[in-house]
Design a protein around this motif. Sequence first.
Motif, short mmCIF file in Angstrom:
data_model
loop_
_atom_site.label_atom_id
_atom_site.label_comp_id
_atom_site.label_asym_id
_atom_site.label_seq_id
_atom_site.Cartn_x
_atom_site.Cartn_y
_atom_site.Cartn_z
N PHE A 498 -3.09 -3.36 -4.32
CA PHE A 498 -2.65 -2.23 -3.51
C PHE A 498 -1.71 -1.32 -4.30
CE2 PHE A 498 -3.24 -5.04 0.46
CZ PHE A 498 -4.56 -4.62 0.59
N VAL A 499 -0.82 -1.93 -5.07
CA VAL A 499 0.10 -1.13 -5.89
C VAL A 499 -0.67 -0.38 -6.97
CG1 VAL A 499 2.04 -1.22 -7.50
CG2 VAL A 499 2.06 -2.65 -5.44
N ARG A 500 -1.64 -1.05 -7.60
CA ARG A 500 -2.44 -0.37 -8.63
C ARG A 500 -3.23 0.79 -8.04
NH1 ARG A 500 -7.56 -1.33 -10.00
NH2 ARG A 500 -7.60 -3.41 -9.04
N LEU A 501 -3.81 0.59 -6.86
CA LEU A 501 -4.56 1.67 -6.22
C LEU A 501 -3.65 2.85 -5.88
CD1 LEU A 501 -6.90 -0.36 -3.84
CD2 LEU A 501 -7.52 0.79 -5.98
N ARG A 502 -2.38 2.54 -5.49
CA ARG A 502 -1.44 3.62 -5.23
C ARG A 502 -1.13 4.37 -6.52
NH1 ARG A 502 4.22 3.33 -4.68
NH2 ARG A 502 4.03 2.06 -6.59
N ASP A 503 -0.90 3.63 -7.61
CA ASP A 503 -0.56 4.26 -8.89
C ASP A 503 -1.72 5.09 -9.41
OD1 ASP A 503 1.87 3.03 -8.73
OD2 ASP A 503 1.36 1.38 -10.10
N ARG A 506 -5.49 6.47 -5.56
CA ARG A 506 -6.67 6.26 -4.71
C ARG A 506 -6.23 6.02 -3.26
NH1 ARG A 506 -9.91 1.90 -8.27
NH2 ARG A 506 -11.32 1.91 -6.47
N ILE A 507 -4.98 5.58 -3.07
CA ILE A 507 -4.38 5.56 -1.73
C ILE A 507 -2.97 6.14 -1.87
CG2 ILE A 507 -5.69 3.54 -0.96
CD1 ILE A 507 -3.21 1.82 -1.47
N ASP A 508 -2.44 6.65 -0.76
CA ASP A 508 -1.09 7.23 -0.83
C ASP A 508 -0.04 6.16 -0.51
OD1 ASP A 508 -1.12 6.93 1.93
OD2 ASP A 508 -1.59 9.04 2.30
N ASP A 509 1.23 6.53 -0.64
CA ASP A 509 2.32 5.57 -0.44
C ASP A 509 2.37 5.05 0.99
OD1 ASP A 509 4.28 5.22 -2.84
OD2 ASP A 509 3.65 7.31 -2.91
N GLU A 510 2.12 5.92 1.95
CA GLU A 510 2.18 5.49 3.34
C GLU A 510 1.13 4.41 3.62
OE1 GLU A 510 1.98 7.36 7.86
OE2 GLU A 510 1.91 8.67 6.12
N ARG A 513 2.26 1.11 2.02
CA ARG A 513 3.29 0.42 2.79
C ARG A 513 2.70 -0.26 4.02
NH1 ARG A 513 6.76 4.72 0.85
NH2 ARG A 513 6.07 6.10 2.54
N THR A 514 1.72 0.39 4.66
CA THR A 514 1.07 -0.21 5.82
C THR A 514 0.34 -1.49 5.43
OG1 THR A 514 0.78 1.95 6.86
CG2 THR A 514 -0.62 0.16 7.65
N LEU A 515 -0.39 -1.43 4.32
CA LEU A 515 -1.13 -2.61 3.86
C LEU A 515 -0.19 -3.73 3.41
CD1 LEU A 515 -3.89 -0.71 1.85
CD2 LEU A 515 -4.23 -2.00 3.97
N LEU A 516 0.87 -3.36 2.74
CA LEU A 516 1.83 -4.37 2.28
C LEU A 516 2.54 -5.02 3.46
CD1 LEU A 516 3.50 -2.76 -0.88
CD2 LEU A 516 1.69 -4.47 -0.77
N ARG A 517 2.83 -4.26 4.50
CA ARG A 517 3.51 -4.83 5.67
C ARG A 517 2.62 -5.89 6.32
NH1 ARG A 517 7.40 -4.74 9.15
NH2 ARG A 517 7.03 -4.92 11.38
N LYS A 518 1.30 -5.62 6.38
CA LYS A 518 0.39 -6.62 6.95
C LYS A 518 0.43 -7.91 6.13
CE LYS A 518 -2.81 -3.28 9.02
NZ LYS A 518 -4.18 -2.71 8.99
#
Length: 532
Positions: A498-503, A506-510, A513-518
């Motif tokens: 998820f962090v790599r996809l954000r960097d 391909r996905i935004d920070d919001e 954070r939603t995926l990480l919270r799950k």
Amino acid sequence: MDVLPLVGLVAVSAAVAGAARRTPVPAPLLLVAAGLAASYVPGIPQYALDPHIVLPLILPPLLHTAALESSYLDLRANIRPVALLSVGYVLFATVAVGWLAYELIPDLPLTAALVLGAVIAPPDAVAATAIARRVGLPSRITTILQGESLVNDATAITAYKVALAAAVGEGASWAGGIREFLVAAVGGVGVGLLLMVPLHWLRTHLKEALLQNTLSLLIPFVAYAAAEQVGASGVLAVVTVALYLGHRSWQVDFETRLQEAAVWKVVAFILESSVFALIGLQLRVVLGGLGEYSVAQAVWYAVGVFLLVVVVRFVWSYPATYLPWWISPRAREREDDVDWRKPLIVSWAGMRGVVSLAIAFSIPLVTDSGEEFPARNLVLFLTFTTVIGTLVVQGLSLPPLIKALKLPGRDVQAETLVEAQAQNTASTAAEERVDDLMRDERNRLPQALQDRLHTVLERRRNSVWERLGQPNPVTGESADDTYRRLAREAIAAEREVFVRLRDERRIDDEMMRTLLRKLDLEEATAYREVDD
């Protein structure tokens, strides 16, 4: 207002408490020692305990979090020993220590000696239970010590008010003292009973975990202030409300419980660490106010009062343990035998703490006639040395004493078996409920998701049983431990993706954070080892 000293106190206290977890020395003792050493370091600010801060702002949250973690049912089952210690012992210690100190110390008025007795009567709420948990005391002794610490402050504060009234010339009688005690006790419990139901209703009807936890932080202060406003015991109001909320915490949604546990753990850690460091930091303040007493005289009196405090607790604990067992058939039914080692541990676990110092610092400088309060500086010094003495002498020797007495600790295997049986019953009920719901067309799911539901329930059922099995011969882990470790590794791998996809944008920070919270919730509720 310069906030840097306060920030420094919290930061250094937290660092010392964290370091204590890696040593055999209990955190309260290491913090007190650090405070004592720091009190004479050049440039360290002079921290003076303000009773107007400690009693209404620090004591309520500490009592609240301790009561939340206590068992109402266990306390009710042990109401007799808890009441005998939290009320009977505190009143007995007030009179006995006060009178003996009056006989020991020349020129100490009896009224001032009784004030001293009330000040150093209550054992500390934090130190004893922290050490008890660390050394694995039997659960009944831990319950009794916790129950005593929840209520004894209220008894001591009321006894102090009565003794102080006599010392400053306001006049006090036995009838007046009993009346004040009853008003404080009944009023404090009454305020708690009035507040607990509406506060719990509000907690269960607020829809956002953030608002629910904000309310949770305010509750101890509201209960304390409301009771003190009507002349009742704020301590008892806080404890009453917290016991009720803790007993019904299962009615609050899971997200609130997760957040609340984390929030209160941080609050308690900061306050406890700072409080014990503050105790040590009072050395310079107390020695500077000795006045007409020489250090040699004061030290001699301090040793005498410390020994009185220790002996008086033994004098109370053994009769309070054995007499009810000899007199009451009901007591004999509950306990087949009274083990002499248990009252010994309870007696030796009577460490004093910050409440005693806070009460001592609230002693007025002058009486109603305008004269100086008799021996005020000596009372402060004796309170300080008693707190330090009990924390160091009893605190350091309690763990080896418990080991030497070879008290039977918690039976982990038996507890795990009971947990497994309870989980098996609950999982069976859950499977029946799911199967019943699946018969309704509105609850139809693809077969893969149905299988997943049953797999989760089966996993929950088996996880506790697996802890009873043989460990892995290579790693020493149980199957459940291995499963948890592998599950954490899998979640960590997902988190990295998820962090790599954000960097890679391909996905935004919001979304990240939603995926990480799950993932965080899954790890916290299903896989994470609880570290107490």
